[in-house]
Design a protein around this motif. Structure first.
Motif, PDB file in Angstrom:
ATOM      1  N   MET A  56       0.847  -1.171   0.000  1.00  0.00           N
ATOM      2  CA  MET A  56       0.000   0.000   0.000  1.00  0.00           C
ATOM      3  C   MET A  56       0.898   1.241   0.000  1.00  0.00           C
ATOM      4  N   ASP A  57       0.559   2.215  -0.813  1.00  0.00           N
ATOM      5  CA  ASP A  57       1.401   3.398  -0.970  1.00  0.00           C
ATOM      6  C   ASP A  57       0.851   4.560  -0.137  1.00  0.00           C
ATOM      7  N   ILE A  58       1.255   4.611   1.119  1.00  0.00           N
ATOM      8  CA  ILE A  58       0.842   5.683   2.025  1.00  0.00           C
ATOM      9  C   ILE A  58       2.052   6.556   2.291  1.00  0.00           C
ATOM     10  N   MET A  59       1.885   7.872   2.164  1.00  0.00           N
ATOM     11  CA  MET A  59       2.996   8.801   2.331  1.00  0.00           C
ATOM     12  C   MET A  59       2.640   9.857   3.382  1.00  0.00           C
ATOM     13  N   PRO A  60       3.658  10.463   4.002  1.00  0.00           N
ATOM     14  CA  PRO A  60       3.376  11.564   4.932  1.00  0.00           C
ATOM     15  C   PRO A  60       2.590  12.663   4.217  1.00  0.00           C
ATOM     16  N   LEU A  89       1.965  11.359   9.719  1.00  0.00           N
ATOM     17  CA  LEU A  89       3.140  12.161  10.024  1.00  0.00           C
ATOM     18  C   LEU A  89       4.424  11.436   9.645  1.00  0.00           C
ATOM     19  N   ARG A  90       4.446  10.099   9.809  1.00  0.00           N
ATOM     20  CA  ARG A  90       5.651   9.324   9.539  1.00  0.00           C
ATOM     21  C   ARG A  90       5.247   7.932   9.082  1.00  0.00           C
ATOM     22  N   VAL A  91       6.010   7.362   8.146  1.00  0.00           N
ATOM     23  CA  VAL A  91       5.756   5.999   7.685  1.00  0.00           C
ATOM     24  C   VAL A  91       7.024   5.174   7.825  1.00  0.00           C
ATOM     25  N   GLY A  92       6.862   3.891   7.890  1.00  0.00           N
ATOM     26  CA  GLY A  92       7.958   2.942   8.059  1.00  0.00           C
ATOM     27  C   GLY A  92       7.345   1.640   8.532  1.00  0.00           C
ATOM     28  N   GLU A  97      -3.055  -0.731   8.199  1.00  0.00           N
ATOM     29  CA  GLU A  97      -3.575  -1.095   6.886  1.00  0.00           C
ATOM     30  C   GLU A  97      -4.844  -1.929   6.989  1.00  0.00           C
ATOM     31  N   LYS A  98      -4.948  -2.744   8.044  1.00  0.00           N
ATOM     32  CA  LYS A  98      -6.136  -3.581   8.231  1.00  0.00           C
ATOM     33  C   LYS A  98      -7.366  -2.729   8.578  1.00  0.00           C
ATOM     34  N   LEU A 152      -7.170   9.619   1.625  1.00  0.00           N
ATOM     35  CA  LEU A 152      -7.491  10.917   1.027  1.00  0.00           C
ATOM     36  C   LEU A 152      -6.181  11.653   0.804  1.00  0.00           C
ATOM     37  N   ARG A 153      -5.827  11.855  -0.442  1.00  0.00           N
ATOM     38  CA  ARG A 153      -4.564  12.522  -0.762  1.00  0.00           C
ATOM     39  C   ARG A 153      -4.793  14.008  -0.957  1.00  0.00           C
TER      40      ARG A 153
END
Length: 67
Positions: A1-5, A25-28, A50-51, A57-58
């Motif tokens: 899944m492509d989730i970004m700050p 705020l932060r991903v990893g 993710e579950k 919403l971008r």
């Protein structure tokens, strides 16, 4: 899944304050999220976040034009 700050996540379940939207705020391996309603910050493991995710919403990019 492509989730970004900067993304806003809408979760399936409500936070105790009643909000469902969280700012990333932060991903990893973990996500650091801030509740859009009350401002509370939490760390969630990626798998759990993710579950329980309903929708991503971008924010609108300056070069994007959807007409």
């Amino acid at each position: 899944m492509d989730i970004m700050p900067g993304d806003v996540l809408e979760m399936k379940k409500e936070h105790p304050c009643g909000g469902r939207r969280w700012s990333v705020l932060r991903v990893g391996m973990d996500f650091r999220l801030r509740c859009e309603t009350c401002g509370r910050e939490v760390m969630l493991p990626r798998k759990k976040a993710e579950k329980s995710l309903k929708k991503i919403l971008r924010p609108a990019e300056p070069g994007d034009r959807s007409e």
